[in-house]
Write a protein that holds these residues in place. Sequence first.
Motif, mmCIF file in Angstrom:
data_model
loop_
_atom_site.group_PDB
_atom_site.id
_atom_site.type_symbol
_atom_site.label_atom_id
_atom_site.label_comp_id
_atom_site.label_asym_id
_atom_site.label_seq_id
_atom_site.Cartn_x
_atom_site.Cartn_y
_atom_site.Cartn_z
ATOM 1 N N VAL A 248 -75.036 -24.995 6.760
ATOM 2 C CA VAL A 248 -75.980 -23.896 6.954
ATOM 3 C C VAL A 248 -75.731 -22.809 5.922
ATOM 4 O O VAL A 248 -76.676 -22.252 5.324
ATOM 5 C CB VAL A 248 -75.866 -23.332 8.388
ATOM 6 N N HIS A 249 -74.474 -22.486 5.690
ATOM 7 C CA HIS A 249 -74.154 -21.436 4.709
ATOM 8 C C HIS A 249 -74.725 -21.768 3.337
ATOM 9 O O HIS A 249 -75.223 -20.877 2.622
ATOM 10 C CB HIS A 249 -72.644 -21.259 4.617
ATOM 11 N N HIS A 250 -74.694 -23.034 2.947
ATOM 12 C CA HIS A 250 -75.163 -23.427 1.618
ATOM 13 C C HIS A 250 -76.682 -23.354 1.490
ATOM 14 O O HIS A 250 -77.208 -23.504 0.373
ATOM 15 C CB HIS A 250 -74.672 -24.826 1.270
ATOM 16 N N LEU A 251 -77.384 -23.122 2.585
ATOM 17 C CA LEU A 251 -78.834 -22.947 2.505
ATOM 18 C C LEU A 251 -79.221 -21.520 2.146
ATOM 19 O O LEU A 251 -80.396 -21.238 1.888
ATOM 20 C CB LEU A 251 -79.488 -23.347 3.833
ATOM 21 N N ASN A 252 -78.249 -20.601 2.122
ATOM 22 C CA ASN A 252 -78.504 -19.243 1.647
ATOM 23 C C ASN A 252 -78.684 -19.248 0.125
ATOM 24 O O ASN A 252 -78.171 -20.137 -0.564
ATOM 25 C CB ASN A 252 -77.334 -18.325 2.008
ATOM 26 N N PRO A 253 -79.395 -18.260 -0.403
ATOM 27 C CA PRO A 253 -79.477 -18.168 -1.869
ATOM 28 C C PRO A 253 -78.091 -17.988 -2.479
ATOM 29 O O PRO A 253 -77.206 -17.369 -1.886
ATOM 30 C CB PRO A 253 -80.346 -16.916 -2.094
ATOM 31 N N ARG A 254 -77.911 -18.539 -3.649
ATOM 32 C CA ARG A 254 -76.646 -18.337 -4.352
ATOM 33 C C ARG A 254 -76.546 -16.889 -4.825
ATOM 34 O O ARG A 254 -77.556 -16.218 -5.010
ATOM 35 C CB ARG A 254 -76.554 -19.281 -5.551
ATOM 36 N N TRP A 255 -75.345 -16.442 -5.045
ATOM 37 C CA TRP A 255 -75.150 -15.025 -5.359
ATOM 38 C C TRP A 255 -75.882 -14.608 -6.625
ATOM 39 O O TRP A 255 -76.322 -13.466 -6.761
ATOM 40 C CB TRP A 255 -73.653 -14.736 -5.504
ATOM 41 N N ASN A 256 -76.052 -15.565 -7.560
ATOM 42 C CA ASN A 256 -76.677 -15.213 -8.835
ATOM 43 C C ASN A 256 -78.103 -15.731 -8.958
ATOM 44 O O ASN A 256 -78.654 -15.762 -10.064
ATOM 45 C CB ASN A 256 -75.823 -15.720 -9.997
ATOM 46 N N ASP A 257 -78.711 -16.159 -7.862
ATOM 47 C CA ASP A 257 -80.123 -16.518 -7.905
ATOM 48 C C ASP A 257 -80.963 -15.264 -8.123
ATOM 49 O O ASP A 257 -80.706 -14.224 -7.502
ATOM 50 C CB ASP A 257 -80.553 -17.185 -6.590
ATOM 51 N N PRO A 258 -81.984 -15.351 -8.962
ATOM 52 C CA PRO A 258 -82.817 -14.158 -9.189
ATOM 53 C C PRO A 258 -83.601 -13.742 -7.955
ATOM 54 O O PRO A 258 -83.924 -12.564 -7.796
ATOM 55 C CB PRO A 258 -83.747 -14.590 -10.334
ATOM 56 N N HIS A 259 -83.911 -14.689 -7.083
ATOM 57 C CA HIS A 259 -84.665 -14.382 -5.864
ATOM 58 C C HIS A 259 -83.731 -14.539 -4.655
ATOM 59 O O HIS A 259 -83.191 -15.619 -4.424
ATOM 60 C CB HIS A 259 -85.866 -15.302 -5.737
ATOM 61 N N GLN A 260 -83.564 -13.471 -3.918
ATOM 62 C CA GLN A 260 -82.623 -13.458 -2.798
ATOM 63 C C GLN A 260 -83.335 -13.490 -1.448
ATOM 64 O O GLN A 260 -82.785 -13.046 -0.446
ATOM 65 C CB GLN A 260 -81.741 -12.212 -2.890
ATOM 66 N N ASP A 261 -84.524 -14.041 -1.399
ATOM 67 C CA ASP A 261 -85.264 -14.162 -0.147
ATOM 68 C C ASP A 261 -84.601 -15.236 0.725
ATOM 69 O O ASP A 261 -84.406 -16.378 0.290
ATOM 70 C CB ASP A 261 -86.718 -14.533 -0.419
ATOM 71 N N THR A 262 -84.237 -14.870 1.958
ATOM 72 C CA THR A 262 -83.535 -15.804 2.849
ATOM 73 C C THR A 262 -84.439 -16.419 3.910
ATOM 74 O O THR A 262 -83.962 -17.229 4.703
ATOM 75 C CB THR A 262 -82.372 -15.080 3.555
ATOM 76 N N GLU A 263 -85.705 -16.052 3.946
ATOM 77 C CA GLU A 263 -86.568 -16.529 5.023
ATOM 78 C C GLU A 263 -86.767 -18.040 4.979
ATOM 79 O O GLU A 263 -86.675 -18.723 6.003
ATOM 80 C CB GLU A 263 -87.926 -15.818 4.966
#
Length: 410
Positions: free
Chosen positions: A191-206
Motif C-alpha cells: 500500500v505504501h508503494h502506491l503513494n507518489p514517489r518523493w520526487n514525482d512532479p505530481h503529488q496527487d494521492t487520490e
Amino acid sequence: MRSAMRSAPRAVRLMAAAVGTGSGPDPGPKRPRPEPALRIGTHDGTFHCDEVLACYLLRLLPRYRDAEVVRTRDPQRLAQCDVVVDVGGEYDPERHRYDHHQRSFTQSMRSLRPDKPWTTKLSSAGLVYCHFGSQILAGLLGQPEDGPVVTALYDKLYENFVEEIDAIDNGIAQAEGEPRYALTTTLSARVHHLNPRWNDPHQDTEAGFKRAMELVGGEFMDRLDYYHHAWLPARALVEEAIRRRFEVDASGAVLELPRGGCPWKEHVFSLERELALPDPLQLVLFPDCGGQWRVQSVPAGPHTFQSRLPLPEPWRGVRDEALSQLAGIPGCVFVHASGFIGGNRTREGALEMARRTLAQRRGGGGNAERLSPLPSRSPQKGPLNPAWGGSGDWGWPRPSSLGPCCPRSR
C-alpha cells in the motif's frame, strides 16, 4: 382573438402549477428528496494501510455502502462527516470517531473486548474491525452474528490479517532483537508503494488511494473466502483423525488424514487443548496427489519452523533406494534436509517411517528432538469455542466425501 384570450388563463394556471405557486390543480404528492450521501472522513496526503482498510470495511456495511470518502485534515470538513477514521485526535465510538494517534489512546482488542486475548495497540483498521467486524462478516456470509462460524472467522481474520496492520502502523516489532532478514512485501508495504514517489512532479494521492482500497479489499475478501471455504472445513477432518488416532498406531501420537493439502496445523493445536489430550501429537500421515504418502512432523508452535519430532537425522537429505537401505524400509522417496517431512510410495511405508521415528525418540537415539509440550494456548490465542464440534455442527461434508488434493509441504 376571443379564442386566444380564452386560452390565456389556462396557460397561466399550468405555469403556476409548474413553479409551485400553490394555485391551480393539485400537483399530487411530492417526491421525497434523496438523502445526501453519507461521508467517511480520513486524512489526506500520504495514505497507509490502516485507514485504507478501515474505509473499505466501513463500505461493506449497508449504511456506508455508497458513502463518499472525504480525505482532509480540515476540522470543519471532518465535523461534517458521519464517521471519521485515522484523523481528528479522538476515539469516540458513540460519535463514530476512530483515531488512534492521540497520546491518551492505548486501546487493544482485549481492552475493548475482554473475551479476546490480543493486546496489540489498535490502529484505525483494528478499531473499525473491533466495532463492526462481526456485523460485516455476518452480512457477507449470511450467518448469525453470534454464531460459531462468524466467531471463528472474526478471530482468525483479526489474528492473521488485521493485527499485522495494527502493529505495523503503530511501529510494533514482530519480535525482539534484530530481524535476520527484511520483510518488504507485506500488505502495508505494498500500500505504501502506491503513494507518489518523493520526487514525482505530481503529488496527487487520490488515484493511489483508490488503487489501495482495491488492493486491500481484494486481499481481505480473498482471505475471508479461503478461511471460510478451506481453513474452517478442515477442522472436521482433523477432529475425526484425532478421534481415530489409536487405530493408526497404538501410541496415539500419529494422525492419518484422508487427503493432503488441508490446513491441519492450527486445528491440531486448538483441538489438542479443547479435547484435553494427555500427550501432544507428533506426526501426521496423508496421501499426495500422485498416490504416494507423506509423513510430516507437527510443528512445535503455530509460528515456528521447529518440529516437535523431526525424522531421524541420518535420513535427512537422503533419497530413494539409498534411503530405503539406510532406514530398512521399502519404498522410501525422500526426507527433507530439516527432517520436517518425508515420503514413501505406500501408506504402510510412511507409517513405518513414523513408527521408527517414534521409537528413536523413546529410545533416545540419534538426534531426535525432545518431546515438545503443548502450546500454551491455541493458534487463535482466544478462548476455545464450546460450540465447535464435529462436521455436523458446521454443515460441511464428512471427510469420506472429499476428493483428492495435492499437499503443500510447508
